[in-house]
Design a protein around this motif. Structure first.
Motif, PDB file in Angstrom:
ATOM      1  N   UNK A  73       0.602  -1.677   0.090  1.00  0.00           N
ATOM      2  CA  UNK A  73       0.049   0.034  -0.122  1.00  0.00           C
ATOM      3  C   UNK A  73       1.036   1.215  -0.256  1.00  0.00           C
ATOM      4  N   UNK A  74       0.347   2.202  -0.144  1.00  0.00           N
ATOM      5  CA  UNK A  74       1.356   3.555  -0.086  1.00  0.00           C
ATOM      6  C   UNK A  74      -0.420   4.944   0.294  1.00  0.00           C
TER       7      UNK A  74
ATOM      8  N   UNK B  49      -5.356  14.811  11.847  1.00  0.00           N
ATOM      9  CA  UNK B  49      -5.082  14.638  10.304  1.00  0.00           C
ATOM     10  C   UNK B  49      -5.838  14.041   9.732  1.00  0.00           C
ATOM     11  N   UNK B  50      -5.544  13.586   8.319  1.00  0.00           N
ATOM     12  CA  UNK B  50      -6.368  12.885   7.558  1.00  0.00           C
ATOM     13  C   UNK B  50      -5.156  12.906   6.495  1.00  0.00           C
ATOM     14  N   UNK B  51      -5.650  11.212   5.773  1.00  0.00           N
ATOM     15  CA  UNK B  51      -4.403  10.499   4.629  1.00  0.00           C
ATOM     16  C   UNK B  51      -5.527  10.079   4.159  1.00  0.00           C
ATOM     17  N   UNK B  52      -5.327   8.969   3.244  1.00  0.00           N
ATOM     18  CA  UNK B  52      -5.314   8.216   1.989  1.00  0.00           C
ATOM     19  C   UNK B  52      -4.730   7.406   1.482  1.00  0.00           C
ATOM     20  N   UNK B  53      -5.438   6.015   1.450  1.00  0.00           N
ATOM     21  CA  UNK B  53      -4.387   4.965   1.138  1.00  0.00           C
ATOM     22  C   UNK B  53      -4.994   4.472  -0.118  1.00  0.00           C
ATOM     23  N   UNK B  54      -4.355   4.072  -0.836  1.00  0.00           N
ATOM     24  CA  UNK B  54      -4.420   3.247  -2.253  1.00  0.00           C
ATOM     25  C   UNK B  54      -3.243   1.479  -1.750  1.00  0.00           C
ATOM     26  N   UNK B  55      -3.866   0.562  -1.876  1.00  0.00           N
ATOM     27  CA  UNK B  55      -3.435  -0.452  -2.147  1.00  0.00           C
ATOM     28  C   UNK B  55      -4.307  -1.959  -1.180  1.00  0.00           C
ATOM     29  N   UNK B  56      -3.493  -2.507  -0.668  1.00  0.00           N
ATOM     30  CA  UNK B  56      -4.417  -3.453  -0.213  1.00  0.00           C
ATOM     31  C   UNK B  56      -4.655  -3.848   1.751  1.00  0.00           C
ATOM     32  N   UNK B  57      -5.048  -3.620   2.302  1.00  0.00           N
ATOM     33  CA  UNK B  57      -5.119  -4.352   3.280  1.00  0.00           C
ATOM     34  C   UNK B  57      -6.142  -5.599   3.781  1.00  0.00           C
TER      35      UNK B  57
ATOM     36  N   UNK C  32      -8.165  -2.101  -2.746  1.00  0.00           N
ATOM     37  CA  UNK C  32      -9.258  -0.722  -1.796  1.00  0.00           C
ATOM     38  C   UNK C  32      -8.910   0.352  -1.945  1.00  0.00           C
ATOM     39  N   UNK C  33      -9.774   1.291  -1.309  1.00  0.00           N
ATOM     40  CA  UNK C  33      -9.147   2.493  -0.938  1.00  0.00           C
ATOM     41  C   UNK C  33      -9.802   2.314   0.614  1.00  0.00           C
ATOM     42  N   UNK C  34      -8.593   3.681   1.404  1.00  0.00           N
ATOM     43  CA  UNK C  34      -8.889   3.764   2.528  1.00  0.00           C
ATOM     44  C   UNK C  34      -8.684   4.984   2.947  1.00  0.00           C
ATOM     45  N   UNK C  35      -9.689   5.525   3.953  1.00  0.00           N
ATOM     46  CA  UNK C  35      -9.413   7.449   4.095  1.00  0.00           C
ATOM     47  C   UNK C  35      -9.668   6.822   5.820  1.00  0.00           C
TER      48      UNK C  35
ATOM     49  N   UNK D 148     -14.996  -3.406  -5.506  1.00  0.00           N
ATOM     50  CA  UNK D 148     -16.245  -3.617  -5.795  1.00  0.00           C
ATOM     51  C   UNK D 148     -17.086  -3.441  -5.327  1.00  0.00           C
ATOM     52  N   UNK D 149     -16.997  -2.093  -4.286  1.00  0.00           N
ATOM     53  CA  UNK D 149     -17.671  -1.176  -3.506  1.00  0.00           C
ATOM     54  C   UNK D 149     -18.133  -1.603  -2.069  1.00  0.00           C
ATOM     55  N   UNK D 150     -17.297  -3.056  -1.927  1.00  0.00           N
ATOM     56  CA  UNK D 150     -17.805  -3.182  -0.586  1.00  0.00           C
ATOM     57  C   UNK D 150     -17.403  -2.452   0.924  1.00  0.00           C
TER      58      UNK D 150
END
Length: 291
Positions: free
Chosen positions: A167-168, A187-195, A242-245, A274-276
């Motif tokens: 993930x990044x 603070x706030x951040x966004x993750x793109x990758x796998x969980x 996923x995307x994680x906020x 898939x939007x879950x």
């Protein structure tokens, strides 16, 4: 004149000693985690209470006027109460290069580095190595207010495929010293990758059987998963793209020059390919001390 070389050697040694420093940091925290299981079906979500201990031995070496090298050995332990399969130990090393763009407390500061950690979970499949790369650019705007932009990359190489993730993440954070005792942060951040997510078999079996539609069936059939029993008999662990906020807020009381007491809230919203959706929240109270 013969005294000059020895004097220069002594002076250089004194400067080197003055330019380096050692510090031991200890921390402990107690966290209540809502949907710690990271489950999409809320009625089956599992909450948990976490107890953490962390220690780091830090060495700082001044390389030049505006350059500092930080090296640390880190150890951690976490107890997850009734979900003992997730109890873990960690041991690793971290190195950071810091550059100040000028003199004084209000100049920008750039930090970049890497870390490698061995993580030993009680559950064998989750054990592995975490590799991290990170950078931050911070600026003190006033004597009391500091802001920072952060970026990181993480890869976890696990024994079993569902726990092998990459993930990044990018984020912004700010801190405000309201008084000598009280500090506020957010603070706030966004993750793109796998969980890693988890589900009761009654839910995951429906996904595999097409009970939630063909798109869900196709995706959940293709991703790595296994029956782990981590959160109960028949529970499944699986890896999602996923995307994680993330967003967080904290208030910290400074008890002394070396000790602080932070109270923190963090919210995490994860949406897979898939939007879950998977929502979690964490409340923690900790104590940090520097020697």
């Amino acid at each position: 004149m013969r005294l000059i070389p020895p004097l220069l050697t002594l002076a250089a040694a004194a400067l080197a000693a003055a330019a380096s420093a050692h510090e031991l940091r200890l921390g402990a925290s107690l966290t209540y985690a809502e949907n710690f299981s990271r489950t999409s079906y809320a009625p089956t979500a599992q909450d948990a209470t976490l107890a953490d201990l962390d220690a780091a031995f830090l060495h700082a070496q001044q390389l030049a006027a505006n350059w500092t090298l930080l090296a640390a050995l880190e150890a951690s332990a976490e107890n997850v109460g009734r979900f003992s399969a997730l109890n873990r130990l960690g041991l690793g090393a971290r190195t950071t290069l810091r550059h100040k763009f000028g003199l004084g407390p209000r100049v920008p500061v750039l930090e970049a580095g890497a870390a490698l950690t061995a993580v030993h979970f009680r559950e064998r499949g989750r054990r592995g190595w975490r590799e991290e790369g990170f950078a931050s650019l911070s600026q003190r705007l006033t004597d009391s207010w500091r802001v920072a932009a952060t970026a990181s990359w993480e890869s976890f190489t696990a024994a079993h495929a569902p726990f092998d993730t990459h993930a990044r993440r990018i984020g912004l954070e700010t801190f405000y010293d309201a008084t000598e005792t009280w500090q506020f942060g957010a603070g706030a951040s966004r993750l793109h990758g796998q969980l890693v997510a988890n589900a009761a078999w009654s839910v995951y079996g429906q996904a595999l059987g097409g009970g939630f539609g063909p798109a869900i069936q196709d995706y959940y059939s293709r991703i790595p998963w296994e029956v782990s029993d981590t959160f109960g008999s028949g529970w499944v662990a699986y890896r999602v793209d996923c995307r994680a906020d993330f967003w967080w807020a904290q208030v910290a009381a400074r008890l002394s020059d070396s000790t602080s007491l932070p109270l923190r809230y963090e919210s995490v919203r994860v949406v897979n390919r898939v939007g879950v959706r998977y929502d979690s929240a964490f409340w923690s109270l900790g104590v940090l001390h520097r020697f």
